[in-house]
Design a protein around this motif. Structure first.
Motif, mmCIF file in Angstrom:
data_model
loop_
_atom_site.group_PDB
_atom_site.id
_atom_site.type_symbol
_atom_site.label_atom_id
_atom_site.label_comp_id
_atom_site.label_asym_id
_atom_site.label_seq_id
_atom_site.Cartn_x
_atom_site.Cartn_y
_atom_site.Cartn_z
ATOM 1 N N UNK A 50 -52.240 -33.099 0.419
ATOM 2 C CA UNK A 50 -52.489 -34.286 -0.402
ATOM 3 C C UNK A 50 -53.865 -34.874 -0.104
ATOM 4 N N UNK A 51 -54.207 -34.973 1.175
ATOM 5 C CA UNK A 51 -55.508 -35.531 1.554
ATOM 6 C C UNK A 51 -56.654 -34.612 1.145
ATOM 7 N N UNK A 105 -46.626 -30.861 -7.674
ATOM 8 C CA UNK A 105 -47.503 -32.029 -7.782
ATOM 9 C C UNK A 105 -48.816 -31.818 -7.027
ATOM 10 N N UNK A 106 -48.771 -30.972 -5.998
ATOM 11 C CA UNK A 106 -49.962 -30.702 -5.180
ATOM 12 C C UNK A 106 -50.663 -29.401 -5.579
ATOM 13 N N UNK A 136 -69.418 -41.052 7.203
ATOM 14 C CA UNK A 136 -69.266 -40.456 5.881
ATOM 15 C C UNK A 136 -69.053 -38.964 5.859
ATOM 16 N N UNK A 137 -68.854 -38.302 7.017
ATOM 17 C CA UNK A 137 -68.589 -36.868 6.971
ATOM 18 C C UNK A 137 -67.117 -36.654 7.259
ATOM 19 N N UNK A 138 -66.629 -35.498 6.879
ATOM 20 C CA UNK A 138 -65.246 -35.154 7.124
ATOM 21 C C UNK A 138 -64.275 -35.807 6.155
ATOM 22 N N UNK A 139 -64.793 -36.436 5.101
ATOM 23 C CA UNK A 139 -63.894 -37.050 4.120
ATOM 24 C C UNK A 139 -63.138 -35.991 3.376
ATOM 25 N N UNK A 140 -61.924 -36.320 3.064
ATOM 26 C CA UNK A 140 -61.064 -35.379 2.371
ATOM 27 C C UNK A 140 -60.824 -35.840 0.968
#
Length: 193
Positions: free
Chosen positions: A19-20, A61-62, A189-193
């Protein structure tokens, strides 16, 4: 005993990671699957186990399958022994050995010998380095830190760094919070999913 493959699987962690990775909220997954947000939250937090049909609805859904979610699930293991002779990777200069198996909140690795000093590292979450034997030099935040046997260095998430062994047969233990864990606010701001 200690073989995590014998344990039941925790599918909630796999659902949360998927989901993330898709940057979806629980509300969106609930709408797509026809399941409630509280139920999905309980699944992700391992407080509820979905039926086969519920898991298939979540998988749809995913944009995946129930089989793939189960394959990505974590073992429900609270104790796992990693033997000293298990899983080491050797190069001519070094030995790298994972100290934790599987997909968990913490990663731990033992480095013995030389290390690729030219490689700059940056991790989303915090990291601890412990020098078990020998000595290392760590460059972080523009400063060089010399560490000897028994010394530790703690780096908060986002700190760019590199390190190298300064004496033969150096052994360093590195423990870090896994990147898939939201352990700290993502200040960089890095590693955002």
């Amino acid at each position: 005993m200690g073989d995590h493959k014998e344990q039941p699987l925790r599918v909630g962690a796999a659902v949360r990671r998927r989901r993330r990775a898709l940057e979806l909220t629980l509300a969106v997954v609930a709408e797509r699957s026809g399941l409630s947000v509280p139920f999905l939250s309980q699944v992700e937090n391992e407080r509820a186990r979905p039926s086969k049909s519920s898991l298939e609805r979540v998988a749809d859904a995913l944009g995946t399958t129930a089989v793939e979610l189960l394959a990505a699930a974590d073992p429900a293991c609270s104790v796992d022994v990693v033997r000293a002779d298990a899983g080491a990777e050797f190069t001519p200069e070094a030995q790298v050995r994972p100290l934790v198996r599987g997909h968990h909140q913490l990663h731990a690795t033992e480095f013995t010998g030389d290390h690729d000093e030219g490689r700059e590292l940056q991790h989303r979450n915090d990291k601890l380095m412990y020098v078990a034997d020998g000595a290392v030099e760590v460059e972080a935040e523009g400063r060089a830190h010399r560490l000897g046997r028994g010394d530790t260095l703690y780096l908060t998430g986002g700190v760019r760094h590199r390190w190298r062994a300064t004496v033969p047969d150096t052994r360093v233990i590195v423990v870090e919070v896994a990147d898939h864990i939201d352990a700290v606010e993502d200040r960089h701001g890095f590693g955002r999913r």
